[in-house]
Scaffold this active site. Structure first.
Site, PDB file in Angstrom:
ATOM      1  N   TYR A  91       0.832  -1.214   0.000  1.00  0.00           N
ATOM      2  CA  TYR A  91       0.000   0.000   0.000  1.00  0.00           C
ATOM      3  C   TYR A  91       0.865   1.263   0.000  1.00  0.00           C
ATOM      4  CZ  TYR A  91      -4.194  -2.667   0.331  1.00  0.00           C
ATOM      5  OH  TYR A  91      -5.209  -3.521   0.018  1.00  0.00           O
ATOM      6  N   THR A 132       5.822  -4.502   8.491  1.00  0.00           N
ATOM      7  CA  THR A 132       6.360  -4.736   9.841  1.00  0.00           C
ATOM      8  C   THR A 132       5.215  -5.290  10.692  1.00  0.00           C
ATOM      9  OG1 THR A 132       5.890  -2.404  10.309  1.00  0.00           O
ATOM     10  CG2 THR A 132       8.174  -2.967   9.826  1.00  0.00           C
ATOM     11  N   THR A 135       6.643   1.529   9.508  1.00  0.00           N
ATOM     12  CA  THR A 135       6.522   1.933  10.906  1.00  0.00           C
ATOM     13  C   THR A 135       7.371   1.000  11.764  1.00  0.00           C
ATOM     14  OG1 THR A 135       4.297   2.715  10.450  1.00  0.00           O
ATOM     15  CG2 THR A 135       4.850   2.305  12.764  1.00  0.00           C
ATOM     16  N   ASN A 166      -0.599   7.422  15.605  1.00  0.00           N
ATOM     17  CA  ASN A 166      -1.571   6.335  15.464  1.00  0.00           C
ATOM     18  C   ASN A 166      -2.285   6.047  16.783  1.00  0.00           C
ATOM     19  OD1 ASN A 166      -1.380   5.975  12.771  1.00  0.00           O
ATOM     20  ND2 ASN A 166      -0.181   4.104  12.824  1.00  0.00           N
ATOM     21  N   HIS A 169      -4.896   8.760  17.255  1.00  0.00           N
ATOM     22  CA  HIS A 169      -6.086   8.543  16.415  1.00  0.00           C
ATOM     23  C   HIS A 169      -6.974   7.462  17.031  1.00  0.00           C
ATOM     24  CE1 HIS A 169      -3.430  10.004  12.833  1.00  0.00           C
ATOM     25  NE2 HIS A 169      -3.729  10.964  13.680  1.00  0.00           N
ATOM     26  N   TYR A 172      -3.523  20.729  26.896  1.00  0.00           N
ATOM     27  CA  TYR A 172      -3.549  19.418  27.578  1.00  0.00           C
ATOM     28  C   TYR A 172      -2.806  18.334  26.815  1.00  0.00           C
ATOM     29  CZ  TYR A 172      -7.359  21.835  29.908  1.00  0.00           C
ATOM     30  OH  TYR A 172      -8.108  22.760  30.571  1.00  0.00           O
ATOM     31  N   PHE A 182       2.923  16.870  34.603  1.00  0.00           N
ATOM     32  CA  PHE A 182       2.539  16.137  35.800  1.00  0.00           C
ATOM     33  C   PHE A 182       1.057  15.747  35.718  1.00  0.00           C
ATOM     34  CE2 PHE A 182       2.289  15.924  40.633  1.00  0.00           C
ATOM     35  CZ  PHE A 182       2.931  14.705  40.658  1.00  0.00           C
ATOM     36  N   CYS A 223     -12.401  19.954  39.467  1.00  0.00           N
ATOM     37  CA  CYS A 223     -13.356  19.563  38.412  1.00  0.00           C
ATOM     38  C   CYS A 223     -13.030  18.237  37.728  1.00  0.00           C
ATOM     39  CB  CYS A 223     -13.444  20.652  37.354  1.00  0.00           C
ATOM     40  SG  CYS A 223     -14.080  22.184  38.026  1.00  0.00           S
TER      41      CYS A 223
HETATM   42  N1  NAD Z   1      -1.011   0.745   4.906  1.00  0.00           N
HETATM   43  C1  NAD Z   1      -0.986   1.970   5.407  1.00  0.00           C
HETATM   44  O1  NAD Z   1      -1.937   2.742   5.286  1.00  0.00           O
HETATM   45  C2  NAD Z   1       0.244   2.470   6.100  1.00  0.00           C
HETATM   46  C3  NAD Z   1       0.335   3.827   6.431  1.00  0.00           C
HETATM   47  C4  NAD Z   1       1.479   4.285   7.054  1.00  0.00           C
HETATM   48  C5  NAD Z   1       2.500   3.410   7.373  1.00  0.00           C
HETATM   49  N2  NAD Z   1       2.382   2.094   7.069  1.00  0.00           N
HETATM   50  C6  NAD Z   1       3.519   1.210   7.376  1.00  0.00           C
HETATM   51  O2  NAD Z   1       4.244   0.993   6.176  1.00  0.00           O
HETATM   52  C7  NAD Z   1       4.746  -0.338   6.119  1.00  0.00           C
HETATM   53  C8  NAD Z   1       4.227  -1.035   4.882  1.00  0.00           C
HETATM   54  O3  NAD Z   1       2.816  -1.131   4.983  1.00  0.00           O
HETATM   55  P1  NAD Z   1       1.938  -1.655   3.771  1.00  0.00           P
HETATM   56  O4  NAD Z   1       0.536  -1.582   4.213  1.00  0.00           O
HETATM   57  O5  NAD Z   1       2.371  -0.988   2.516  1.00  0.00           O
HETATM   58  O6  NAD Z   1       2.437  -3.201   3.731  1.00  0.00           O
HETATM   59  P2  NAD Z   1       2.101  -4.297   2.621  1.00  0.00           P
HETATM   60  O7  NAD Z   1       2.079  -5.607   3.327  1.00  0.00           O
HETATM   61  O8  NAD Z   1       0.931  -3.892   1.803  1.00  0.00           O
HETATM   62  O9  NAD Z   1       3.375  -4.257   1.672  1.00  0.00           O
HETATM   63  C9  NAD Z   1       4.648  -4.670   2.049  1.00  0.00           C
HETATM   64  C10 NAD Z   1       5.355  -5.132   0.792  1.00  0.00           C
HETATM   65  O10 NAD Z   1       6.716  -5.427   1.109  1.00  0.00           O
HETATM   66  C11 NAD Z   1       7.108  -6.532   0.297  1.00  0.00           C
HETATM   67  N3  NAD Z   1       8.325  -7.144   0.845  1.00  0.00           N
HETATM   68  C12 NAD Z   1       8.457  -7.954   1.922  1.00  0.00           C
HETATM   69  N4  NAD Z   1       9.740  -8.334   2.048  1.00  0.00           N
HETATM   70  C13 NAD Z   1      10.441  -7.722   1.064  1.00  0.00           C
HETATM   71  C14 NAD Z   1      11.802  -7.704   0.683  1.00  0.00           C
HETATM   72  N5  NAD Z   1      12.718  -8.405   1.371  1.00  0.00           N
HETATM   73  N6  NAD Z   1      12.161  -6.963  -0.375  1.00  0.00           N
HETATM   74  C15 NAD Z   1      11.247  -6.246  -1.057  1.00  0.00           C
HETATM   75  N7  NAD Z   1       9.942  -6.239  -0.763  1.00  0.00           N
HETATM   76  C16 NAD Z   1       9.541  -6.964   0.275  1.00  0.00           C
HETATM   77  C17 NAD Z   1       5.888  -7.435   0.333  1.00  0.00           C
HETATM   78  O11 NAD Z   1       5.907  -8.394  -0.721  1.00  0.00           O
HETATM   79  C18 NAD Z   1       4.770  -6.396   0.176  1.00  0.00           C
HETATM   80  O12 NAD Z   1       4.477  -6.173  -1.194  1.00  0.00           O
HETATM   81  C19 NAD Z   1       4.322  -0.986   7.444  1.00  0.00           C
HETATM   82  O13 NAD Z   1       5.360  -0.835   8.377  1.00  0.00           O
HETATM   83  C20 NAD Z   1       3.131  -0.169   7.861  1.00  0.00           C
HETATM   84  O14 NAD Z   1       2.968  -0.205   9.271  1.00  0.00           O
HETATM   85  C21 NAD Z   1       1.293   1.612   6.419  1.00  0.00           C
END
Ligand code: NAD
Length: 438
Positions: free
Chosen positions: A10, A86, A124, A214, A217, A257, A262, A268
């Site tokens: 993504y 991750t 992340t 996060n 949120h 806030y 502390f 209140c």
């Molecule tokens: N999805 C979100 O909206 C979003 C937003 C902000 C941050 N994040 C963070 O970004 C990171 C990725 O999230 P995502 O949703 O895109 O994950 P995802 O699972 O959709 O994509 C991860 C991609 O990494 C590839 N991959 C794994 N091992 C690999 C390697 N050794 N070499 C190359 N590619 C490899 C996988 O095949 C996969 O296509 C995560 O840490 C997530 O927490 C995600």
């Protein structure tokens, strides 16, 4: 610029398409052959508004190409973004396997190329990962040192699935934690056209920022839903309540806030929170987040207490006693609770609070102190200089400018200042410094 992106999920697929659209030459790397095949044919591997058109355009124009060959990508680029997953492990900890594997592959490729390269982690990761886990792997596999052969950064990604292209183009801000100014300067040109501030910071701050955002949120959603359930049970329109809550830009939707400090107290917040929890009990309703607020607040008082007890020091000078600066109100003051606990543990405590002192003199709070807190009333001293001079630990619980300045100038090398308020001028302190939670 020529940019390599590791992980075409993504985050990676959206970043790759947007960077290619912005004129960069992008090399996407993934281990999943299906994703690579789809991208080669101009199809995005993810479903998102606008991503199919954008991907097919940039692939057709030759600005986004994909490969599973890390060496090929690194050899042509001076900048890499790592966007691999991750995921959670069964015990909740983070699986850093993919990050470490990519770092090893990038390191091996760096060993074969002379060009200085900046690696930006966008996945992340828990604070400390980039410097303690990624850096050693890169150094070991490249044979190069951080700052000599490569730079390292963490840039939190703020896009949300469903609106990710819009979010990419309109982020709240661009925050990059870098190992050096050179690294930050290498990344800045990629994002400076965006309509937001570019903030350079240290890597740990940037890593923690993503979790803080996060968590915030998630807390906002659960708060609104707990108020929602309570409102529903009382026949109140909770959506209208929350709509009005968000109209208040002074105290509600604002930085108010939201600074670590502390515990809260006063006449209140504790009282009204308890009343709300009693309503929930009457309605047979569980509101675990609201129910957790007072215990968490007590933890903050305990945190200060434990620091003092563990220090082994016996003489504490407390500046401030009322529940916040600028008032003499002692009702449910967390400093009163802390003072009572310190006295109970045999600490030699002295207290100075000009507002409490004054109200004791003119009588407004006199009866309260004499009836409810005679044991603390006896510990009040009029002279702040005497209190500071006699203490092993000066506990600063009041953000009065004159008193803060007095602590800065009078506390000596042998003393410790425990800061509950975020004191200005602490760089000029001779005493050892400790923030309550920073
Ligand atoms: N999805 C979100 O909206 C979003 C937003 C902000 C941050 N994040 C963070 O970004 C990171 C990725 O999230 P995502 O949703 O895109 O994950 P995802 O699972 O959709 O994509 C991860 C991609 O990494 C590839 N991959 C794994 N091992 C690999 C390697 N050794 N070499 C190359 N590619 C490899 C996988 O095949 C996969 O296509 C995560 O840490 C997530 O927490 C995600």
């Amino acid at each position: 610029m020529n940019i390599a992106i590791f992980g075409m999920g993504y985050v990676g697929a959206v970043s790759a398409a947007c960077l290619a659209r912005d004129g960069h030459q992008v090399f996407g790397v993934d281990v999943d052959p299906t994703k690579l095949d789809l991208l080669r044919q101009g199809y995005s591997p993810i479903v998102e508004e606008g991503i199919q058109e954008l991907t097919s355009n940039v692939v057709e124009q030759g600005r986004l190409t994909v490969t599973d060959n890390v060496d090929e990508a690194i050899g042509q680029c001076a900048l890499s973004f790592v966007c691999v997953g991750t995921p959670s492990q069964p015990n909740g900890s983070q699986d850093l396997g993919a990050i470490e594997k990519v770092a090893a592959q990038i390191g091996e490729a760096l060993a074969r190329h002379d060009q200085y390269h900046v690696v930006v982690i966008r996945s992340t990761v828990r604070p400390g990962t980039v410097m303690d886990r990624v850096r050693p792997v890169l150094e070991q596999h490249s044979g190069k040192q951080l700052g000599e052969g490569f730079g390292l950064a963490f840039q939190p990604e703020f896009l949300r699935e469903g609106t990710s292209i819009k979010d990419y183009d309109n982020p709240p801000f661009t925050v990059v934690g870098g190992d050096s100014q050179r690294t930050l300067d290498g990344i800045r040109p990629v994002f400076e056209h965006l309509p937001c501030e570019f903030v350079g910071t240290d890597i740990g701050t940037a890593e923690m920022l993503k979790y803080a955002c996060n968590a915030f949120h998630a807390v906002k959603i659960v708060f609104a839903n707990e108020i929602g359930r309570l409102g529903q049970s009382l026949g109140v329109d909770s959506r209208e309540v929350m709509r009005l809550v968000t109209q208040d830009r002074q105290l509600n939707i604002s930085p108010a806030y939201l600074r670590p400090g502390f515990a809260f107290g006063g006449s209140c917040l504790p009282k009204d929170l308890r009343a709300l929890l009693y309503i929930a009990k009457e309605q047979d309703m569980e509101v675990p987040m609201l129910a957790g607020v007072i215990p968490s607040n007590q933890q903050q008082i305990d945190h200060a207490l434990q620091f003092i007890l563990r220090s082994g020091k016996r003489r504490v000078g407390m500046i401030g006693l009322s529940f916040k600066s600028g008032t003499d109100d002692l009702r449910e003051s967390p400093l009163v609770t802390l003072a009572e606990q310190l006295v109970g543990k045999g600490i030699e405590l002295r207290i100075h609070d000009p507002n409490v002192q004054l109200s004791r003199l003119i009588g407004a709070n006199r009866r309260y102190i004499e009836e409810k807190l005679p044991h603390l009333g006896r510990l009040l001293v009029d002279d702040a200089a005497e209190l500071i001079g006699d203490a092993d630990i000066v506990l600063l619980g009041l953000s009065d400018a004159n008193l803060v300045e007095q602590v800065v100038s009078e506390a000596s090398e042998a003393q410790v200042v425990l800061d509950l308020v975020g004191m200005p001028g602490r760089d000029r302190l001779r005493a050892a410094y400790r923030g309550i939670c920073w």
